[in-house]
Design a protein around this motif. Structure first.
Motif, PDB file in Angstrom:
ATOM      1  N   GLY A  94      36.991  53.769  42.639  1.00  0.00           N
ATOM      2  CA  GLY A  94      35.855  52.869  42.710  1.00  0.00           C
ATOM      3  C   GLY A  94      34.962  53.203  43.889  1.00  0.00           C
ATOM      4  O   GLY A  94      35.125  54.236  44.551  1.00  0.00           O
ATOM      5  N   ALA A  95      34.034  52.299  44.175  1.00  0.00           N
ATOM      6  CA  ALA A  95      32.983  52.573  45.157  1.00  0.00           C
ATOM      7  C   ALA A  95      33.526  52.857  46.552  1.00  0.00           C
ATOM      8  O   ALA A  95      32.896  53.573  47.331  1.00  0.00           O
ATOM      9  N   GLY A  96      34.709  52.305  46.881  1.00  0.00           N
ATOM     10  CA  GLY A  96      35.269  52.550  48.203  1.00  0.00           C
ATOM     11  C   GLY A  96      35.583  54.006  48.480  1.00  0.00           C
ATOM     12  O   GLY A  96      35.670  54.415  49.638  1.00  0.00           O
ATOM     13  N   LEU A  97      35.733  54.806  47.426  1.00  0.00           N
ATOM     14  CA  LEU A  97      35.975  56.232  47.628  1.00  0.00           C
ATOM     15  C   LEU A  97      34.739  56.930  48.162  1.00  0.00           C
ATOM     16  O   LEU A  97      34.843  57.950  48.852  1.00  0.00           O
ATOM     17  N   SER A  98      33.558  56.422  47.846  1.00  0.00           N
ATOM     18  CA  SER A  98      32.314  57.104  48.210  1.00  0.00           C
ATOM     19  C   SER A  98      31.682  56.591  49.488  1.00  0.00           C
ATOM     20  O   SER A  98      30.637  57.101  49.903  1.00  0.00           O
ATOM     21  N   THR A  99      32.293  55.593  50.143  1.00  0.00           N
ATOM     22  CA  THR A  99      31.679  55.093  51.372  1.00  0.00           C
ATOM     23  C   THR A  99      31.656  56.156  52.471  1.00  0.00           C
ATOM     24  O   THR A  99      30.732  56.176  53.292  1.00  0.00           O
TER      25      THR A  99
ATOM     26  N   LEU B 216      47.441  55.096  40.267  1.00  0.00           N
ATOM     27  CA  LEU B 216      46.914  54.974  41.620  1.00  0.00           C
ATOM     28  C   LEU B 216      45.472  54.484  41.544  1.00  0.00           C
ATOM     29  O   LEU B 216      44.633  55.111  40.901  1.00  0.00           O
ATOM     30  N   VAL B 217      45.192  53.355  42.186  1.00  0.00           N
ATOM     31  CA  VAL B 217      43.839  52.818  42.296  1.00  0.00           C
ATOM     32  C   VAL B 217      43.327  53.159  43.684  1.00  0.00           C
ATOM     33  O   VAL B 217      43.985  52.866  44.688  1.00  0.00           O
ATOM     34  N   ALA B 218      42.151  53.775  43.763  1.00  0.00           N
ATOM     35  CA  ALA B 218      41.610  54.198  45.058  1.00  0.00           C
ATOM     36  C   ALA B 218      40.177  53.689  45.221  1.00  0.00           C
ATOM     37  O   ALA B 218      39.269  54.125  44.518  1.00  0.00           O
ATOM     38  N   GLY B 219      39.999  52.742  46.131  1.00  0.00           N
ATOM     39  CA  GLY B 219      38.660  52.303  46.490  1.00  0.00           C
ATOM     40  C   GLY B 219      38.009  51.355  45.517  1.00  0.00           C
ATOM     41  O   GLY B 219      36.782  51.309  45.445  1.00  0.00           O
ATOM     42  N   SER B 220      38.782  50.575  44.791  1.00  0.00           N
ATOM     43  CA  SER B 220      38.216  49.594  43.866  1.00  0.00           C
ATOM     44  C   SER B 220      38.766  48.216  44.174  1.00  0.00           C
ATOM     45  O   SER B 220      39.974  48.049  44.363  1.00  0.00           O
ATOM     46  N   SER B 221      37.888  47.219  44.195  1.00  0.00           N
ATOM     47  CA  SER B 221      38.324  45.840  44.376  1.00  0.00           C
ATOM     48  C   SER B 221      38.855  45.248  43.081  1.00  0.00           C
ATOM     49  O   SER B 221      39.418  44.158  43.095  1.00  0.00           O
ATOM     50  N   LEU B 222      38.671  45.971  41.969  1.00  0.00           N
ATOM     51  CA  LEU B 222      39.150  45.538  40.654  1.00  0.00           C
ATOM     52  C   LEU B 222      38.580  44.171  40.268  1.00  0.00           C
ATOM     53  O   LEU B 222      39.195  43.407  39.528  1.00  0.00           O
ATOM     54  N   THR B 223      37.382  43.886  40.759  1.00  0.00           N
ATOM     55  CA  THR B 223      36.764  42.598  40.476  1.00  0.00           C
ATOM     56  C   THR B 223      36.338  42.477  39.024  1.00  0.00           C
ATOM     57  O   THR B 223      36.413  41.393  38.434  1.00  0.00           O
ATOM     58  N   VAL B 224      35.877  43.580  38.431  1.00  0.00           N
ATOM     59  CA  VAL B 224      35.427  43.532  37.043  1.00  0.00           C
ATOM     60  C   VAL B 224      36.537  44.033  36.136  1.00  0.00           C
ATOM     61  O   VAL B 224      37.345  44.887  36.496  1.00  0.00           O
ATOM     62  N   MET B 225      36.558  43.507  34.918  1.00  0.00           N
ATOM     63  CA  MET B 225      37.648  43.776  34.001  1.00  0.00           C
ATOM     64  C   MET B 225      37.666  45.225  33.529  1.00  0.00           C
ATOM     65  O   MET B 225      38.719  45.726  33.109  1.00  0.00           O
ATOM     66  N   SER B 226      36.552  45.932  33.600  1.00  0.00           N
ATOM     67  CA  SER B 226      36.516  47.304  33.094  1.00  0.00           C
ATOM     68  C   SER B 226      37.536  48.189  33.786  1.00  0.00           C
ATOM     69  O   SER B 226      38.075  49.118  33.177  1.00  0.00           O
TER      70      SER B 226
END
Length: 295
Positions: A42-47, A231-241
């Motif tokens: 998710g977006a946290g990987l690109s910060t 492995l989830v990297a950099g996502s808050s998993l806020t949206v269901m997608s």
């Protein structure tokens, strides 16, 4: 580096130093070092590439434009394209960071990214699904022809001379737009067929193409019989997608590791949570998996 047996642990921002010692990674690294992997980013990987995220610590609250608003009339489209023109003019210069390089080296069965910035593609990440599309592509909503965002950027620049220079100090937002209210007079071209042009990304209010979802579910479901992990990297998993893949893995008994700077909606489903930036952990994991593969 010592690797402790995998146990369910959570490292929190309150207890974690700015540079995490290797021992804080031991249990999740031990879990992931030699298993088949599916990686969800998710977006946290690109910060670390200078692209702000939606919901990280200190991120301002914002409401992205929905698909229904985008197609509702020329005003919202003008506002979207004016902001996106400035934002993409900056985002296209972003460079992949060590986290992107590490993900590409993991040898994952599949990398699912919620990001639209194209940085995974820049480092040649194999077996990649861009779940929400790529901001570098444009699609016509009528004839469905796709074209290059770089080409449209040139057209928008020519149609709106001096616009970027006039608003050079506005703040960048995630997904290639900026915080800008003054968009009156911005000129937006249509497709040659007369249809509306839209970035080839999934807006809020749109559905991810079913074929992409099916491929991701297939990879996640294959983890359980193969002894793999998600492995989830950099996502808050806020949206269901993105969260749906974590739910599917956890329901099947597949181990889940969540790596993110803050709490996520998937923390309760995770075998391990690591509240930290992505680059250091992912680089350590890629190095360990390379060592294990060559041993």
């Amino acid at each position: 580096m010592s690797l402790a047996p995998a146990t369910t642990t959570t490292a929190t921002p309150a207890t974690m130093p700015a540079t995490m010692p290797a021992t804080a990674y031991d249990a999740p690294l031990a879990l992931l070092v030699d298993r088949p992997l599916v990686v969800l980013t998710g977006a946290g990987l690109s910060t670390d590439s200078g692209i702000p995220d939606y919901r990280g610590p200190g991120a301002p609250r914002r409401t992205p434009m929905t698909y229904q608003e985008f197609v509702s009339g020329p005003g919202p489209r003008r506002r979207y394209w004016a902001r996106s023109h400035l934002g993409w003019g900056r985002m296209r210069h972003a460079e992949p960071n060590p986290g992107h390089g590490a993900v590409a080296r993991l040898g994952a069965d599949l990398v699912i990214t919620q990001n639209v910035d194209g940085l995974h593609e820049r480092v040649g990440t194999p077996s990649l699904v861009a779940l929400h599309g790529r901001i570098a592509d444009v699609v016509c909503l009528s004839c469905r022809a796709t074209s290059s965002r770089a080409e449209l950027h040139q057209r928008l620049t020519a149609l709106n001379p001096g616009f970027a220079e006039q608003h050079a100090d506005v703040t960048s937002n995630p997904d290639g737009d900026v915080a800008l209210e003054e968009t009156d007079g911005f000129v937006v071209p249509d497709c040659e067929c007369g249809g509306l042009l839209k970035p080839d990304v999934v807006f809020f209010g749109e559905n991810v193409p079913p074929a992409r979802v099916a491929r991701c579910y297939e990879a996640v479901e294959a983890l359980e019989p193969s002894g793999g992990a998600l492995l989830v990297a950099g996502s808050s998993l806020t949206v269901m997608s993105g969260l749906r893949f974590v739910k599917r893995a956890a329901k099947a008994g597949t181990p889940v590791v969540v790596l993110n700077r803050g709490a996520t909606r998937g923390d309760d489903l995770a075998t391990h949570t690591v509240h930290a930036g992505c680059s250091e952990f992912l680089t350590a994991l890629a190095d360990l998996r390379a060592e294990a593969a060559s041993a």
